[in-house]
Every structure is written in C-alpha cells, then in structure tokens.
Design a protein around this motif. Structure first.
Motif, short mmCIF file in Angstrom:
data_model
loop_
_atom_site.label_atom_id
_atom_site.label_comp_id
_atom_site.label_asym_id
_atom_site.label_seq_id
_atom_site.Cartn_x
_atom_site.Cartn_y
_atom_site.Cartn_z
N SER A 171 61.35 6.88 35.75
CA SER A 171 62.61 7.14 36.46
C SER A 171 63.64 7.86 35.61
O SER A 171 64.37 8.71 36.12
N TYR A 172 63.70 7.58 34.31
CA TYR A 172 64.82 8.07 33.52
C TYR A 172 64.43 8.90 32.29
O TYR A 172 65.22 9.75 31.86
N LEU A 173 63.26 8.70 31.72
CA LEU A 173 62.91 9.39 30.47
C LEU A 173 61.95 10.55 30.66
O LEU A 173 61.93 11.48 29.86
N ALA A 174 61.14 10.50 31.71
CA ALA A 174 60.22 11.62 31.98
C ALA A 174 61.00 12.77 32.61
O ALA A 174 61.96 12.55 33.34
N PRO A 175 60.61 14.02 32.34
CA PRO A 175 59.49 14.43 31.47
C PRO A 175 59.91 14.71 30.02
O PRO A 175 59.08 15.13 29.22
N ASP A 176 61.19 14.51 29.69
CA ASP A 176 61.70 14.90 28.38
C ASP A 176 60.93 14.28 27.22
O ASP A 176 60.79 14.89 26.16
N PHE A 177 60.43 13.06 27.40
CA PHE A 177 59.80 12.35 26.29
C PHE A 177 58.31 12.11 26.52
O PHE A 177 57.72 11.21 25.93
N ALA A 178 57.71 12.94 27.36
CA ALA A 178 56.29 12.78 27.68
C ALA A 178 55.40 13.04 26.46
O ALA A 178 54.29 12.51 26.38
N SER A 179 55.89 13.83 25.51
CA SER A 179 55.07 14.17 24.34
C SER A 179 55.25 13.18 23.19
O SER A 179 54.59 13.30 22.15
N TYR A 180 56.16 12.21 23.33
CA TYR A 180 56.40 11.24 22.26
C TYR A 180 55.35 10.14 22.28
O TYR A 180 54.75 9.83 23.33
N PRO A 181 55.10 9.49 21.13
CA PRO A 181 54.27 8.28 21.14
C PRO A 181 54.96 7.22 21.99
O PRO A 181 56.16 6.98 21.81
N LEU A 182 54.23 6.60 22.89
CA LEU A 182 54.85 5.68 23.85
C LEU A 182 54.22 4.29 23.76
O LEU A 182 53.00 4.14 23.70
N PHE A 183 55.09 3.28 23.78
CA PHE A 183 54.73 1.86 23.79
C PHE A 183 55.27 1.31 25.11
O PHE A 183 56.47 1.14 25.27
N ILE A 184 54.38 1.06 26.08
CA ILE A 184 54.79 0.77 27.45
C ILE A 184 54.58 -0.71 27.79
O ILE A 184 53.50 -1.27 27.56
N ALA A 185 55.62 -1.33 28.34
CA ALA A 185 55.54 -2.73 28.78
C ALA A 185 55.20 -2.78 30.26
O ALA A 185 55.83 -2.13 31.09
N ARG A 186 54.16 -3.53 30.58
CA ARG A 186 53.79 -3.80 31.97
C ARG A 186 52.98 -5.08 31.97
O ARG A 186 51.83 -5.11 31.54
N TYR A 187 53.56 -6.19 32.45
CA TYR A 187 52.92 -7.50 32.40
C TYR A 187 52.02 -7.66 33.63
O TYR A 187 52.42 -8.20 34.67
N SER A 188 50.82 -7.16 33.48
CA SER A 188 49.89 -7.11 34.61
C SER A 188 48.49 -6.84 34.09
O SER A 188 48.29 -6.50 32.93
N LYS A 189 47.49 -6.97 34.98
CA LYS A 189 46.13 -6.56 34.65
C LYS A 189 45.92 -5.08 34.97
O LYS A 189 44.82 -4.56 34.77
N SER A 190 46.95 -4.43 35.48
CA SER A 190 46.88 -3.01 35.82
C SER A 190 47.49 -2.17 34.71
O SER A 190 48.59 -2.45 34.25
N ARG A 191 46.78 -1.18 34.29
CA ARG A 191 47.25 -0.31 33.22
C ARG A 191 48.51 0.44 33.65
O ARG A 191 48.65 0.80 34.81
N PRO A 192 49.41 0.73 32.72
CA PRO A 192 50.60 1.53 33.05
C PRO A 192 50.20 2.94 33.51
O PRO A 192 49.28 3.54 32.94
N GLN A 193 50.89 3.43 34.52
CA GLN A 193 50.66 4.78 35.02
C GLN A 193 51.95 5.58 34.84
O GLN A 193 52.98 5.23 35.42
N LEU A 194 51.90 6.64 34.05
CA LEU A 194 53.08 7.44 33.74
C LEU A 194 53.00 8.80 34.40
O LEU A 194 51.91 9.35 34.61
#
Length: 375
Positions: A171-194
């Motif tokens: 919602s707020y950081l894409a696409p400006d930081f798409a090339s940065y190393p990313l550590f994504i929080a998502r408390y689920s059995k479903s992988r984060p989708q960016l």
C-alpha cells in the motif's frame, strides 16, 4: 517487533488495497516429520528481558538474530548491549534494527542509531523497521524511508533491509523499495505476496515462537526459497562469528543455567491454539472496526475537500462574471462619451455653418438697399 502497531497499519492498508491472492503451503513445509517447527532466525528486544544465550545459541535452527537497538530520536533498548555481546559470544550471527517514528526527524533518528550500533559488532546488514505512517503523507513516508536507508548505506557500507508487513509494503512502500532486501511479517501459513515484482528474503511467520533459554514469546522467521545468510550478511565489516563454547561474560551476569535434553521449541497445545485463534478473530474484528472508522473519516475529508473545491470554483466564476460586467459597463460609458463628443462637434459645426449663411444673406441685403451714387 511491535505487533500492535503492525496489525493496525495492516488493517488500514487492507482498506486502501485489496489483498493479493494467497498461496497456501502445506504443514510439512512449516514442520518436520517429528512436528518440530522449522525456522531460520529470531528477533528480540527488551520484551524478552534476560536471555540465557548459552542455551538459546544451542538451537541449531537459529542461524541469526536481529536485536532491537533504538526507536525514534532518543530511545535505546536497555537489553541491547547484553544481547548483542552475549549472542556473539556464543556464536550467533547478529544484526541490529531501528523502529522508525514519525514524530522525529530522520537525521536525529539516524544519529541515535549510529551512537548505539557499532560497525565492528555487526554480522548482518542494518534493519529499518517501518510499521506505520501516522502524521505523514504517502510521499513523506517514502521520502523519509529513502533518506534513512541512504544514510545507513553510506555509514555502514551496505544496503539496509526493510522490515514491514506485506499489506503495508504493497500500500505505501511499493514500488519505490521493491529492489531493497525485504523482511516481511505475515502471521499465517500463506507466504507473503508482494506487488511490483518485489521479492522478500525473510518471512516472519509467527510471533508466538517458544525457544529454550527465553522466557517469553519470540518472533520466528524463515528464508525465502533460494535465499540464505549470504543475502543478509554485511558486505563490509567483520566476518560472521562461528559457534563455539566459551565461559560466560563477567561484565554481564548470565541467567541461571537450565538442564535441557534438547534445545527444541515448545509446540502449542490444542487448547492454546484455539485460544490464539479466538484472540486473533477478536483482534481482526477490532481492526476491521478501526479500518471502517478510518475509511469513513477519509470519505468525509474527501467530501469536504470536494465541497470546498466547488465553492472556490463558484467564487472564481462569480468574480469572473463580475469583472466582465464591469468591463462591459466601462466600454458602454466610453462609447456614450464618444457619441456625445461627436454630437457636440456636429452641433458646433452646424451652428457655425448657419452663422456663415446668415452673414452672407445680410451682406446681400446691404447691397440691395445701398443708394445709387450720383454721377
């Protein structure tokens, strides 16, 4: 890291942008055959209090740890020094993170971070924790994160990693930081989708991890497929530490040693799982309620802005018409003045012509009645 703040911004972001389609992963990808949870690293702060690193470091799952160092322009985690030193003493690769605040300048927060986090003590790239944007516009948020990231890269000689939730990033950081190393929080059995082709390196999939040597819940994370320590190690700086047995440090007393048969996470019982699910549902309802209020406030602000814009346009149109009316009036006055001047000139000309004719007629009369001169 801050679950409450993370959950709040995730809910608000979910209103602004629809969640991408989720990809479910099987249980055996999270658990081994013996039902032991699979993870690669943890992050800690003062919430975990005193950690028995001699026991925690024995957990072979833990390839690294990120330790909270600072927050805002003045806050320093009181457990940072003992965590960073003791984790390294027992061979755990360490990195440090800063929790970004919107109420302080970026440069003051950067100065706070580098006062605490020494280059020579870092195995991993610095981590910038971005969880909310209260008081900032989207552009201000992106500009602030970019400035902080640039300052970190200049100082530590490597590009920092950015920690946030998947919904907040989309919602707020894409696409400006798409090339940065990313550590994504998502408390689920479903992988984060960016979005925008962004790829995450680390996935924080649970905030309820149980680790031997830590008397509190711990955030657990895993590497993405094809990723590993090589992707988060500092390109410049000291080599990563090796696991070794050493005596406990004398400067910082260690907690009382425990006897354990194996350093394994403690799985949740069925009752605990149900309680956790119940709390998550209640939390989700509360977040949806807050998100609805935020959406209604945003809609009211939009309507008010549209109303003001219409009123401003109406006022300008009225001023324009008034100006045109005044210009027409001035033009009409000027036209009438010109007509009056023309009529006056015409009248003066006519009067002069009549006078000349009368004079000529009088001269003729004088000639007619003049007496005849005697010869």
């Amino acid at each position: 890291m801050r679950l409450a703040a993370l959950a709040a911004v995730a809910a608000v972001a979910a209103v602004a942008t629809a969640s991408p389609k989720q990809i479910d992963i099987e249980d055996d990808q999270l658990y081994r055959n013996d039902q032991t949870l699979v993870y690669d690293g943890i992050d800690v702060s003062s919430y975990q209090k005193d950690i028995d690193w001699s026991t925690t470091a024995a957990d072979k799952n833990i390839k690294f740890v990120y330790v909270k160092a600072t927050e805002g322009a003045t806050f320093t985690s009181r457990h940072y020094r003992q965590n960073i030193e003791n984790a390294r003493r027992y061979g755990v690769r360490v990195g440090s993170y800063h929790f970004l605040r919107t109420g302080s300048s970026i440069r003051s927060q950067f100065e706070n971070f580098i006062r605490v986090v020494k280059k020579e003590e870092q195995d991993l790239v610095p981590l910038l924790d971005v969880e909310y944007r209260r008081g900032w516009t989207n552009q201000q948020l992106r500009d602030s994160v970019k400035l902080f990231a640039d300052l970190l890269e200049q100082y530590y000689g490597c590009r920092p990693m950015i920690y946030t939730s998947s919904s907040f990033f989309n919602s707020y950081l894409a696409p400006d930081f798409a090339s940065y190393p990313l550590f994504i929080a998502r408390y689920s059995k479903s992988r984060p989708q960016l979005t925008h082709g962004a790829k995450w390196i680390l996935w924080q999939f649970s905030e309820r991890g149980r680790i031997q040597g830590i008397d509190a819940y711990v955030d657990l994370c895993r590497f993405n497929t094809g990723c590993g320590l090589k992707d988060i190690l500092m390109k410049k700086g000291i080599p990563a530490g090796r696991r070794r047995s050493v005596a406990p440090p004398t400067r910082v007393p260690e907690p009382k040693q425990r006897r354990v048969q194996a350093a394994q996470p403690v799985p949740l019982t069925e009752k605990q799982k149900k309680e956790l699910e119940k709390k998550e549902k209640e939390k989700q309802k509360e977040l949806e309620k807050k998100a609805k209020l935020d959406r209604e406030a945003w809609e009211r602000a939009q309507k008010e802005a549209q109303k003001k814009a219409k009123e401003e346009a109406k006022r300008k149109e009225k001023e324009r018409k008034q100006l045109e009316k005044e210009q027409k009036h001035q033009a009409e006055l000027q036209r009438r003045a010109q007509q009056q001047q023309a009529a006056l000139k015409a009248a003066q000309g006519s009067k002069a012509s009549t006078k000349k004719r009368n004079q000529s007629s009088a001269d003729n009369d004088d000639d007619l009645y003049m007496p005849t001169r005697k010869r």
